[in-house]
Design a protein around this motif. Structure first.
Motif, PDB file in Angstrom:
ATOM      1  N   THR A 363     -19.027 -32.040 -12.635  1.00  0.00           N
ATOM      2  CA  THR A 363     -18.063 -31.011 -11.655  1.00  0.00           C
ATOM      3  C   THR A 363     -18.472 -29.343 -11.754  1.00  0.00           C
ATOM      4  OG1 THR A 363     -16.394 -30.663 -12.940  1.00  0.00           O
ATOM      5  CG2 THR A 363     -16.309 -32.446 -11.378  1.00  0.00           C
ATOM      6  N   PRO A 364     -19.808 -29.233 -11.158  1.00  0.00           N
ATOM      7  CA  PRO A 364     -20.482 -27.934 -11.057  1.00  0.00           C
ATOM      8  C   PRO A 364     -19.513 -26.738 -10.430  1.00  0.00           C
ATOM      9  CG  PRO A 364     -21.613 -29.104  -9.747  1.00  0.00           C
ATOM     10  CD  PRO A 364     -20.535 -30.159 -10.404  1.00  0.00           C
ATOM     11  N   TRP A 365     -18.837 -27.248  -9.309  1.00  0.00           N
ATOM     12  CA  TRP A 365     -17.782 -26.308  -8.822  1.00  0.00           C
ATOM     13  C   TRP A 365     -16.389 -26.112  -9.503  1.00  0.00           C
ATOM     14  CZ3 TRP A 365     -18.364 -23.155  -4.425  1.00  0.00           C
ATOM     15  CH2 TRP A 365     -19.452 -22.784  -3.813  1.00  0.00           C
ATOM     16  N   LEU A 366     -15.908 -25.155  -9.881  1.00  0.00           N
ATOM     17  CA  LEU A 366     -14.689 -24.680 -10.524  1.00  0.00           C
ATOM     18  C   LEU A 366     -13.978 -23.812  -9.770  1.00  0.00           C
ATOM     19  CD1 LEU A 366     -12.805 -25.294 -12.966  1.00  0.00           C
ATOM     20  CD2 LEU A 366     -14.069 -23.308 -14.149  1.00  0.00           C
ATOM     21  N   VAL A 367     -12.751 -24.332  -9.088  1.00  0.00           N
ATOM     22  CA  VAL A 367     -11.942 -23.581  -8.119  1.00  0.00           C
ATOM     23  C   VAL A 367     -10.425 -23.343  -8.711  1.00  0.00           C
ATOM     24  CG1 VAL A 367     -11.113 -23.447  -5.862  1.00  0.00           C
ATOM     25  CG2 VAL A 367     -13.355 -24.474  -6.188  1.00  0.00           C
ATOM     26  N   ALA A 368      -9.998 -22.345  -8.708  1.00  0.00           N
ATOM     27  CA  ALA A 368      -8.781 -22.106  -9.099  1.00  0.00           C
ATOM     28  C   ALA A 368      -7.948 -21.431  -7.743  1.00  0.00           C
ATOM     29  CB  ALA A 368      -8.695 -20.960 -10.284  1.00  0.00           C
ATOM     30  N   ALA A 369      -6.578 -21.818  -7.695  1.00  0.00           N
ATOM     31  CA  ALA A 369      -5.910 -21.588  -6.569  1.00  0.00           C
ATOM     32  C   ALA A 369      -4.497 -21.408  -7.055  1.00  0.00           C
ATOM     33  CB  ALA A 369      -5.865 -22.653  -5.543  1.00  0.00           C
ATOM     34  N   TRP A 370      -3.765 -20.526  -6.355  1.00  0.00           N
ATOM     35  CA  TRP A 370      -2.383 -20.182  -6.849  1.00  0.00           C
ATOM     36  C   TRP A 370      -1.874 -19.153  -5.817  1.00  0.00           C
ATOM     37  CZ3 TRP A 370      -6.664 -18.491  -9.340  1.00  0.00           C
ATOM     38  CH2 TRP A 370      -6.739 -17.066 -10.014  1.00  0.00           C
ATOM     39  N   HIS A 371      -0.590 -18.946  -5.776  1.00  0.00           N
ATOM     40  CA  HIS A 371      -0.039 -18.247  -4.501  1.00  0.00           C
ATOM     41  C   HIS A 371      -0.188 -16.719  -4.534  1.00  0.00           C
ATOM     42  CE1 HIS A 371       2.446 -17.667  -1.103  1.00  0.00           C
ATOM     43  NE2 HIS A 371       3.238 -16.904  -1.788  1.00  0.00           N
ATOM     44  N   SER A 372       0.081 -16.254  -5.593  1.00  0.00           N
ATOM     45  CA  SER A 372      -0.311 -14.704  -5.829  1.00  0.00           C
ATOM     46  C   SER A 372      -0.750 -14.569  -7.163  1.00  0.00           C
ATOM     47  CB  SER A 372       0.985 -13.853  -5.861  1.00  0.00           C
ATOM     48  OG  SER A 372       1.855 -14.357  -6.728  1.00  0.00           O
TER      49      SER A 372
END
Length: 380
Positions: A363-372
């Protein structure tokens, strides 16, 4: 994110915060070397928000056809999907009628089964799996405020499914002849550096307004294979318990309210509003500040925790406030901004271990997501 939200007259945050990301990296006859996050950091590409779009929007009323209940009480509604592992998928839905009043009696979750029948041919359901059901309540022991208890919320994990495959399914309780109509979903390709979701929609601060409807229409038109819903979903906490019209500033409009009230039926309307999309496209949610919804005894996030299935056990976070999952060649990390994120906390310890487990060859793509963001420097 702030007090002003997408379900009120002003909607500065997300009117057009729908990002469609195409991750196709291979063309016939040869490959194109598109860098991944493993090759970064790259300079961010941003577009300045057009202030002329900040026009606000009216709430969708509860009798709007998109929010109204469309099936008999015992039949499934508010059907949604969520990714689990490379060979499993969560299916969630609600049966029964929610109650609103001074005194409410929770429904019995064991009174109806949690069953999904599915297969790779329309009308032929070779596989059956069952799951668990629950209810939640939002209680306000204050004079004049109404209480709420939900319908029966079902979560079933389909295991042993194949990647990159179309599945047809029905959910409900076959013993009561109360199964849904047939729905369809397509599983993501296996994780590899050469396979990716066709298109990803990233949405935040959605609410239930005319703008929300336009946003979701745009998402449907673009046909994503995955949705990231990064907090502030229904904005049920912009209302008092008797409903009426949502407030752009709750404290300003209701300065004498004994607690930050909510009108929980907005959650049911939101589930119905989203079902045409989420019954066929997995939606991965993370909490925002509008999901806190405090109760008198100190409980918070009751609706968020009950309504959504996330792969928390699968990734060993054991918390719906933060978790991770793979979608083909991308490892997603969904982080909680409203639970402890200090270095001494459980979320931080889990995050370190999760990052250590990532294989960038797969998984060469690493994406983090959060609201703030956890840390920020804001200039007005």
């Amino acid at each position: 994110m702030g007090e002003v939200g997408a379900n009120t007259r002003e909607s500065p945050c997300i009117l057009f915060l729908v990002l469609m990301v195409s991750l196709l990296v291979v063309e016939k006859g040869g490959s194109i070397p598109i860098p991944t996050t493993a090759d970064g950091p790259q300079k961010p590409v941003t577009v300045r928000f057009d202030p002329s779009l900040r026009k606000g929007s009216d709430d969708l009323p509860m009798d709007n056809p998109k929010l109204a209940k469309r099936v008999p009480s015992i039949f499934p509604e508010q059907i949604s999907l969520a990714l689990s592992t490379h060979d499993s998928m969560w299916v969630s839905w609600i049966t029964g009628d929610a109650q609103m009043g001074p005194i409410v009696k929770p429904l019995d979750p064991s009174s109806v089964g949690s069953e999904v029948r599915y297969g790779t041919e329309s009308g032929k359901y070779k596989f059956v799996q069952t799951g668990a059901a629950s209810v939640y309540s939002q209680i306000y022991p204050y004079e004049g405020l109404l209480n709420y208890t939900s319908g029966i919320i079902h979560h079933v994990r389909l295991q042993g499914i194949s990647s990159n495959t179309k599945y047809y399914y029905k959910c409900g309780d076959s013993s009561l002849s109360a199964m849904s109509e047939e729905h369809v979903f397509i599983t993501p390709p296996l994780s590899s550096p050469h396979s990716y979701p066709h298109r990803i929609a990233v949405i935040g601060d959605l609410g239930l307004t005319s703008n929300s409807s336009t946003t979701i229409d745009h998402v449907v038109k673009n046909d994503p294979s995955l949705i990231l819903m990064v907090g502030d979903l229904s904005y049920a906490n912009q209302y008092i318990t008797t409903g009426g019209k949502g407030a752009s500033c709750f404290q300003c409009t209701f300065p004498n309210a004994p607690i930050r009230e909510t009108y929980q039926p907005r959650w049911d309307g939101w589930g119905r509003f989203m079902e045409p999309l989420t019954s066929r496209v997995p939606m991965m949610v993370i909490e925002g500040n509008h999901e806190i919804e405090p109760q008198a005894e100190g409980e918070t996030f009751a609706s968020y925790k009950a309504r959504f299935a996330v792969p928390s056990q699968e990734c060993n976070s054991n918390s719906s406030f933060y978790y991770s999952f793979n979608a083909s060649g991308i490892h997603f990390i969904m982080l909680g901004a409203y639970v402890d994120y200090n270095k001494t906390g459980m979320q931080y310890a889990w995050l370190k271990q999760d990052l250590a487990n990532v294989d960038r060859e797969v998984t060469p793509w690493l994406v983090a997501a959060w609201h703030s963001p956890w840390y920020m420097h804001m200039k007005e």
